[in-house]
Design a protein around this motif. Structure first.
Motif, PDB file in Angstrom:
ATOM      1  N   TYR A  57     -44.339  19.690  42.815  1.00 14.78           N
ATOM      2  CA  TYR A  57     -45.486  19.670  43.044  1.00 14.78           C
ATOM      3  C   TYR A  57     -46.761  20.219  42.154  1.00 14.78           C
ATOM      4  O   TYR A  57     -46.856  21.336  42.086  1.00 14.78           O
ATOM      5  CB  TYR A  57     -45.477  20.913  44.496  1.00 14.78           C
ATOM      6  CG  TYR A  57     -46.628  20.199  45.114  1.00 14.78           C
ATOM      7  CD1 TYR A  57     -47.459  19.645  45.360  1.00 14.78           C
ATOM      8  CD2 TYR A  57     -47.046  21.458  45.462  1.00 14.78           C
ATOM      9  CE1 TYR A  57     -48.557  19.923  46.279  1.00 14.78           C
ATOM     10  CE2 TYR A  57     -48.223  22.399  45.979  1.00 14.78           C
ATOM     11  CZ  TYR A  57     -49.100  20.704  46.492  1.00 14.78           C
ATOM     12  OH  TYR A  57     -49.713  20.542  47.213  1.00 14.78           O
ATOM     13  N   ARG A  62     -50.652  23.603  39.270  1.00 18.18           N
ATOM     14  CA  ARG A  62     -52.390  23.913  39.257  1.00 18.18           C
ATOM     15  C   ARG A  62     -52.499  25.497  39.367  1.00 18.18           C
ATOM     16  O   ARG A  62     -53.021  25.829  38.736  1.00 18.18           O
ATOM     17  CB  ARG A  62     -53.026  23.464  40.792  1.00 18.18           C
ATOM     18  CG  ARG A  62     -54.537  23.907  40.788  1.00 18.18           C
ATOM     19  CD  ARG A  62     -55.273  23.639  42.034  1.00 18.18           C
ATOM     20  NE  ARG A  62     -54.187  23.325  43.365  1.00 18.18           N
ATOM     21  CZ  ARG A  62     -55.097  21.987  43.891  1.00 18.18           C
ATOM     22  NH1 ARG A  62     -55.100  21.561  44.543  1.00 18.18           N
ATOM     23  NH2 ARG A  62     -54.056  22.786  45.378  1.00 18.18           N
ATOM     24  N   ASN A 100     -40.625  17.181  43.033  1.00 16.52           N
ATOM     25  CA  ASN A 100     -41.707  16.020  43.636  1.00 16.52           C
ATOM     26  C   ASN A 100     -42.731  15.646  43.233  1.00 16.52           C
ATOM     27  O   ASN A 100     -43.215  16.441  41.822  1.00 16.52           O
ATOM     28  CB  ASN A 100     -42.108  17.726  44.886  1.00 16.52           C
ATOM     29  CG  ASN A 100     -43.506  17.028  45.859  1.00 16.52           C
ATOM     30  OD1 ASN A 100     -43.077  15.282  45.814  1.00 16.52           O
ATOM     31  ND2 ASN A 100     -44.499  17.286  46.606  1.00 16.52           N
ATOM     32  N   LYS A 155     -43.578  21.614  56.046  1.00 14.21           N
ATOM     33  CA  LYS A 155     -43.008  20.379  55.951  1.00 14.21           C
ATOM     34  C   LYS A 155     -41.853  20.451  57.161  1.00 14.21           C
ATOM     35  O   LYS A 155     -42.335  20.301  57.973  1.00 14.21           O
ATOM     36  CB  LYS A 155     -42.364  20.819  54.897  1.00 14.21           C
ATOM     37  CG  LYS A 155     -43.566  20.514  53.744  1.00 14.21           C
ATOM     38  CD  LYS A 155     -44.438  19.578  53.410  1.00 14.21           C
ATOM     39  CE  LYS A 155     -45.662  19.278  52.153  1.00 14.21           C
ATOM     40  NZ  LYS A 155     -46.432  20.634  52.092  1.00 14.21           N
ATOM     41  N   SER A 186     -48.364  14.716  51.981  1.00 10.95           N
ATOM     42  CA  SER A 186     -47.253  15.750  52.865  1.00 10.95           C
ATOM     43  C   SER A 186     -46.048  15.102  53.582  1.00 10.95           C
ATOM     44  O   SER A 186     -45.853  14.006  52.257  1.00 10.95           O
ATOM     45  CB  SER A 186     -47.394  16.525  54.005  1.00 10.95           C
ATOM     46  OG  SER A 186     -47.061  17.494  54.005  1.00 10.95           O
ATOM     47  N   SER A 241     -50.810  14.033  46.245  1.00 11.03           N
ATOM     48  CA  SER A 241     -50.025  15.334  46.020  1.00 11.03           C
ATOM     49  C   SER A 241     -50.637  15.679  44.338  1.00 11.03           C
ATOM     50  O   SER A 241     -50.911  16.823  44.691  1.00 11.03           O
ATOM     51  CB  SER A 241     -49.252  15.140  46.537  1.00 11.03           C
ATOM     52  OG  SER A 241     -48.151  14.113  45.589  1.00 11.03           O
ATOM     53  N   ARG A 278     -44.494   7.267  46.719  1.00  8.36           N
ATOM     54  CA  ARG A 278     -43.343   7.916  47.851  1.00  8.36           C
ATOM     55  C   ARG A 278     -43.249   8.045  48.931  1.00  8.36           C
ATOM     56  O   ARG A 278     -44.279   7.976  49.132  1.00  8.36           O
ATOM     57  CB  ARG A 278     -43.632   9.627  47.133  1.00  8.36           C
ATOM     58  CG  ARG A 278     -43.087  11.032  48.127  1.00  8.36           C
ATOM     59  CD  ARG A 278     -43.842  11.119  47.199  1.00  8.36           C
ATOM     60  NE  ARG A 278     -44.778  12.693  48.373  1.00  8.36           N
ATOM     61  CZ  ARG A 278     -45.040  13.835  48.806  1.00  8.36           C
ATOM     62  NH1 ARG A 278     -44.660  14.426  47.600  1.00  8.36           N
ATOM     63  NH2 ARG A 278     -46.127  13.490  49.254  1.00  8.36           N
TER      64      ARG A 278
HETATM   65  N1  LIG Z   1     -55.621  18.124  48.432  1.00 13.46           N
HETATM   66  C1  LIG Z   1     -54.940  18.866  48.648  1.00 13.46           C
HETATM   67  C2  LIG Z   1     -53.210  17.683  48.307  1.00 13.46           C
HETATM   68  C3  LIG Z   1     -51.890  18.505  49.240  1.00 13.46           C
HETATM   69  S1  LIG Z   1     -50.484  18.125  48.546  1.00 13.46           S
HETATM   70  C4  LIG Z   1     -49.039  18.219  49.902  1.00 13.46           C
HETATM   71  C5  LIG Z   1     -48.142  18.328  49.458  1.00 13.46           C
HETATM   72  N2  LIG Z   1     -47.267  19.084  49.525  1.00 13.46           N
HETATM   73  C6  LIG Z   1     -47.044  16.998  49.089  1.00 13.46           C
HETATM   74  O1  LIG Z   1     -46.472  16.910  47.851  1.00 13.46           O
HETATM   75  O2  LIG Z   1     -47.886  15.899  49.574  1.00 13.46           O
HETATM   76  C7  LIG Z   1     -54.091  20.223  46.995  1.00 13.46           C
HETATM   77  O3  LIG Z   1     -55.445  19.623  46.344  1.00 13.46           O
HETATM   78  O4  LIG Z   1     -53.314  21.014  47.229  1.00 13.46           O
END
Ligand SMILES: N[C@@H](CCSC[C@H](N)C(=O)O)C(=O)O
Ligand SMILES: Cc1ncc(COP(=O)(O)O)c(C=O)c1O
Length: 467
Positions: free
Chosen positions: A142, A147, A189, A241, A366, A381, A401
């Motif tokens: 993810y 990050r 993911n 989720k 999400s 995401s 996705r």
């Molecule tokens: N702008 C958010 C993006 C969240 S993504 C949420 C979820 N985990 C997914 O996979 O869709 C950020 O920068 O975190």
């Protein structure tokens, strides 16, 4: 709180009133504490479907829904002797405790902790690390996880190894005495790759017994997979989720079996102040009660969509499909395939047009919500992973996705069909339609593939995760 719940040590310190009023509240009621937190101490007693909805409470009014203790503070019974179980909601709150005990039960853990988001949960977990520690993790993760790990490697002196965690040997190759944590996602993911939790746990613990295996179980929820039972030391999830299911709250859940580890994690939650609020704890508890029915319907719908797309020549990634290269591994660990799948079109612009042509499928990040979502991970995401890294990790820019909800499946298929046609993603013939480039991708035998929908015998509806 009735006086009867005061700890033994503080009884008798009530200015002489303690003895007379020991079991009686201010209105003269002789009542049990409210609420005695839920959940059997000796773990699950019933099938998961039952445990999800069954909570125990000694609430003084027998409230069927645990009350929301919307209070920051709890009065103490004396200046010196402390007070009852709670003093300040950052440190603990009856509604949150009730939820945590309920989660511990359904996650097969001795302790669960709830915080303000899934990322908050990972933040708490990674505070176990010290500068110089090494983390081994996947090359499909993810975006937010990637990050945070990047931040820790840049600013916190942590060395992060991104390897192909679908290959246990690749994990083993980087485990050293400095490895403090192995962080896994499965299914990943957004590439829906499967990681062998038991094998990686065993090989990691053998090579370095102090290394912690942490597993992000967000994609499947405790209904479908219990990583602690598979050898993990910590499991965490985004409660935003499936656990909550309605995209009306943010939450993170951490579960452990080791009491010392639980204490360390709790220390950070109290010290940093990220515990879940009473109202969100209540909402999450409510969501959990319908997890079983939601997930069963969502994954049955996901199977319908995956089969539909594959039968029309798209490359689909979904562990419910027999074509998934790690189908057997997935089903050796999990009780269901979940409801997130991804597919490719071969062209970013075509993918963009599909996403924008869909009507029922909301363009949204999400997953786990009751309504169906469509997204382009590289733009949404996972946009926080830079383009160069995405390329190095073979994350296809055109990947779409789908997070499947509980709608009527034929409405979902119709809407997607319309979007595919409108976006020019398929070649329309008198017999139906076929993904552009399908013949090249699948070796030219279109008839073989068009029967896939019929041949796909794995009926998820018959594989009940609730048994
Ligand atoms: N702008 C958010 C993006 C969240 S993504 C949420 C979820 N985990 C997914 O996979 O869709 C950020 O920068 O975190
Ligand atoms: C697999 C996975 N783990 C963790 C998170 C973080 O959860 P949250 O958004 O609740 O912080 C997300 C999504 O955001 C996710 O997709």
């Amino acid at each position: 709180m009735s006086l009867s719940s005061a700890p033994e040590s503080s009884k008798g310190k009530l200015n002489g009133l303690g003895k007379a009023l020991q079991n009686v509240d201010l209105d003269g009621h002789d009542l049990p504490p409210s609420p005695a937190p839920s959940s059997p101490r000796n773990g699950r007693k019933y099938a998961l479907a039952t445990e999800l909805v069954f909570t125990e409470s000694n609430d003084q009014y027998n409230a069927s829904s645990v009350p929301i203790y919307q209070s920051a503070t709890f009065k103490q019974e004396s200046a010196t002797g402390g007070g009852g179980e709670y003093d300040y909601t950052r440190s603990g709150n009856p509604t949150r405790t009730h939820l945590e005990r309920h989660l511990a039960k359904i996650m097969n853990a001795t302790r669960a902790l709830v915080v303000s988001s899934g990322m908050g949960a990972l933040d708490v977990i990674t505070r176990l690390l010290r500068p110089g520690d090494e983390v081994v993790t996947g090359d499909d993760l993810y975006g937010g996880t990637n990050r945070l790990l990047k931040y820790l490697s840049t600013n916190g002196g942590i060395i992060v190894h991104h390897v192909d965690t679908t290959n246990p040997n690749a994990v083993r190759a980087v485990i050293t005495s400095k490895t403090a944590m192995v962080l896994l996602e499965t299914p990943t993911n957004p590439l829906i790759k499967i990681v062998d939790i038991p094998r990686i746990s065993t090989l990691t613990h053998a090579a370095n017994p102090s290394a912690i295996i942490a597993v992000d179980n967000t994609m499947l929820s405790p209904l479908l997979q219990n990583p602690l039972d598979l050898g993990a030391d910590i499991v965490y999830e985004s409660g935003t989720k499936y656990l909550s299911g309605h995209h009306d709250l943010m939450a993170g859940v951490i579960a452990i079996n080791n009491p010392a580890l639980g204490e360390k994690l709790f220390f950070t939650i109290n010290a940093s102040g990220c515990g879940l609020s009473p109202f969100d704890s209540w909402l999450l508890l409510r969501g959990i009660k319908t997890l079983g029915v939601r997930m069963e319907k969502q994954q049955a719908n996901a199977m319908r969509i995956a089969t539909f797309l594959e039968s029309h020549g798209f490359k689909v990634r979904y562990p419910g499909l027999l074509s998934h290269p790690q189908y057997d591994l997935h089903w050796s660990m999990a009780r269901g395939a979940g409801a997130v799948l991804s597919f490719e079109t071969g062209d970013v612009n075509v993918s963009e047009r599909i996403v924008e042509s869909a009507r029922l499928w909301a363009i949204s990040v999400s997953f786990g919500c009751v309504n169906s979502l469509i997204s382009m991970p590289c733009r949404m995401s996972h946009a926080s992973i830079d383009a160069k890294t995405r390329k190095e990790r073979s994350l296809p820019e055109d990947i779409i996705r789908l997070c499947v909800g509980i709608e009527d499946p034929e409405d979902l298929v119709d809407d997607l069909s319309r979007a595919l046609v409108q976006a020019g993603a398929v070649k329309v013939t008198v017999d139906g339609f076929r993904a552009l480039g399908a013949e090249t991708r699948l070796g030219g035998d279109s008839d073989e593939d068009s029967t896939a929908e019929k041949e796909q015998s794995k009926d998820l509806a018959s594989v009940s995760p609730l048994a």
